[in-house]
Design a protein around this motif. Structure first.
Motif, short mmCIF file in Angstrom:
data_model
loop_
_atom_site.label_atom_id
_atom_site.label_comp_id
_atom_site.label_asym_id
_atom_site.label_seq_id
_atom_site.Cartn_x
_atom_site.Cartn_y
_atom_site.Cartn_z
N LEU A 65 30.82 5.04 34.15
CA LEU A 65 31.99 4.93 34.32
C LEU A 65 32.26 5.09 35.84
CD1 LEU A 65 35.00 5.86 33.47
CD2 LEU A 65 34.75 8.31 33.80
N LEU A 66 33.06 4.00 36.22
CA LEU A 66 33.34 3.78 37.47
C LEU A 66 34.82 4.35 37.78
CD1 LEU A 66 31.67 1.97 37.15
CD2 LEU A 66 32.21 0.71 39.53
N ALA A 67 35.17 5.51 39.09
CA ALA A 67 36.12 5.36 40.03
C ALA A 67 36.01 5.37 40.77
CB ALA A 67 36.59 7.20 38.23
N MET A 68 37.58 5.42 40.75
CA MET A 68 38.33 6.11 42.80
C MET A 68 38.98 7.25 42.43
SD MET A 68 37.91 2.61 43.90
CE MET A 68 38.66 3.23 45.21
N TYR A 69 38.62 7.96 43.81
CA TYR A 69 39.05 9.07 44.29
C TYR A 69 39.56 9.11 45.25
CZ TYR A 69 35.94 10.99 41.07
OH TYR A 69 35.89 11.56 39.45
N GLY A 70 41.11 9.62 45.85
CA GLY A 70 41.42 9.87 47.11
C GLY A 70 40.08 10.96 47.76
N THR A 71 39.75 10.71 49.38
CA THR A 71 39.09 11.59 49.62
C THR A 71 39.31 11.13 51.43
OG1 THR A 71 37.31 12.95 50.22
CG2 THR A 71 37.05 10.87 49.58
N THR B 177 29.51 7.59 37.74
CA THR B 177 28.39 8.67 36.84
C THR B 177 28.24 7.75 35.55
OG1 THR B 177 30.91 9.55 35.59
CG2 THR B 177 30.27 10.36 37.35
N GLY B 178 27.39 8.65 34.71
CA GLY B 178 27.12 8.01 33.36
C GLY B 178 25.93 6.65 33.95
N VAL B 179 25.17 7.13 34.71
CA VAL B 179 23.90 6.40 34.99
C VAL B 179 22.57 5.60 33.98
CG1 VAL B 179 22.22 5.18 36.82
CG2 VAL B 179 24.35 6.14 37.77
N PRO C 53 40.00 4.60 37.13
CA PRO C 53 38.84 3.03 36.72
C PRO C 53 39.20 2.79 37.84
CG PRO C 53 39.14 4.10 34.47
CD PRO C 53 40.45 3.99 35.42
N ALA C 54 37.71 1.88 38.30
CA ALA C 54 37.92 1.39 39.38
C ALA C 54 37.83 -0.40 39.06
CB ALA C 54 36.62 0.89 39.98
N ALA C 55 38.21 -0.47 38.12
CA ALA C 55 37.61 -2.23 37.54
C ALA C 55 39.67 -1.89 37.23
CB ALA C 55 37.72 -2.01 36.43
#
Length: 332
Positions: free
Chosen positions: A66-72, A81-83, A32-34
């Protein structure tokens, strides 16, 4: 490719073409980004809730943010997600000139790519006087009632709220453009063709204002949901699997371009293997039939989802400058 698209490609003046590096595949999600040291600040300090109280059609079990970091593309970026509480995220220009952009991130209606197609865009345009408002819209597959209209309702409401609060935001109510990417490009195109479609019950005086944008930018957009050029995941997430042909047609913006559709700017890579370039070709053809002004840039290379991160020496990296010049003309 159908004859109409072939003829369109043969007769168009395309942006200069040159090789570009292949786009890496998206990596699995990180933590998660946090907990991520390189996470950007999100959300910004200033936000505008779209709805007072619960949004229309709230599911019995509201989605969990939910905030998440992705590698791209060789970098890390933030997805959400989960707005449960859709909102406008405000990025004010230091020296506002009155111009404004409602930016709509993509993500296949499964997540919102709020860094690559939100925060980064704000950082690109706010130094030049344009205030940017990144829309965190509801994801229709997260249990919302009337799912096919949920994102459009959020986009309409956002446009109306920006107009209602234009003075406080130091923007001109008549100079609000929209810029959408991928599935966010679908939503931007849907707004451009269905800005007056009744999608929700009136909330307040803001809803008496028009939701029509001054102009619309579409980056590698899902401009149609039709089987020959649409993006299956976006269609299924928006409409549900097994949607009827009639519903698919209703939410395919390229089928509904009309004389009062705002002028649009389109850019797309020919080697996009996620959203076929045919979606943009359908939009271009529809605008030409309806005599709606359109500027289009099709790049040989770029893949999908490049945002501001195409290789600096590639033609695809030029779209932000081209769009800025076009937007200034439309908003003058």
């Amino acid at each position: 490719m159908n004859p109409q698209r072939r003829a369109l490609l043969g007769g168009m003046a395309l942006t200069a073409i040159a090789p570009a590096r292949a786009q890496p595949q998206r990596d699995p999600p990180a933590q998660p980004a946090a907990d991520a040291p390189d996470a950007p600040a999100w959300p910004p300090a200033e936000r505008i809730a779209l709805w007072s109280g619960e949004p229309p059609g709230m599911p019995a079990n509201p989605p969990t943010p939910l905030l998440a970091m992705y590698g791209t593309r060789g970098k890390r970026e933030l997805h959400i997600t989960g707005v449960a509480r859709p909102e406008i995220n405000v990025f004010r220009a230091p020296r506002p000139d009155g111009s404004a952009l409602l930016v709509i991130p993509g993500g296949g209606y499964e997540f919102l790519s709020v860094q690559n197609e939100g925060i980064d865009i704000a950082q690109r345009y706010t130094p030049f006087g344009t205030s940017v408002f990144v829309l965190a819209y509801r994801l229709p597959s997260e249990g919302w009632k009337n799912r096919s209209r949920v994102p459009l309702a959020d986009a309409q409401r956002a446009m109306r709220l920006l107009r209602a609060r234009a003075t406080a935001l130091h923007i001109d109510a008549e100079r609000i453009g929209v810029l959408g990417f991928s599935a966010g490009g679908h939503l931007a195109a849907d707004l451009a063709t269905a800005f007056d479609e009744p999608c929700y019950a009136r909330v307040d005086a803001a809803d008496d204002l028009s939701a029509r944008p001054r102009c619309v930018g579409l980056g590698y957009p899902v401009a149609t949901l039709m089987p020959d050029a649409g993006h299956v995941a976006s269609r299924d997430n928006l409409l549900g699997k097994g949607a009827t042909p009639a519903l698919i047609a209703v939410r395919s913006p390229a089928l509904h371009v009309r004389a009062d559709t705002p002028p649009s700017f389109v850019f797309h890579a020919m080697d996009d293997d996620t959203v076929p370039v045919g979606a943009s070709l359908d939009w271009i053809a529809a605008c030409r039939r309806a005599k709606v002004p359109i500027e289009a840039h099709l790049f040989e290379h770029g893949g999908h989802g490049f945002g501001l991160h195409a290789p600096i020496d590639s033609p695809a990296a030029q779209w932000p400058r081209l769009f800025a010049a076009w937007m200034r003309q439309q908003q003058s």
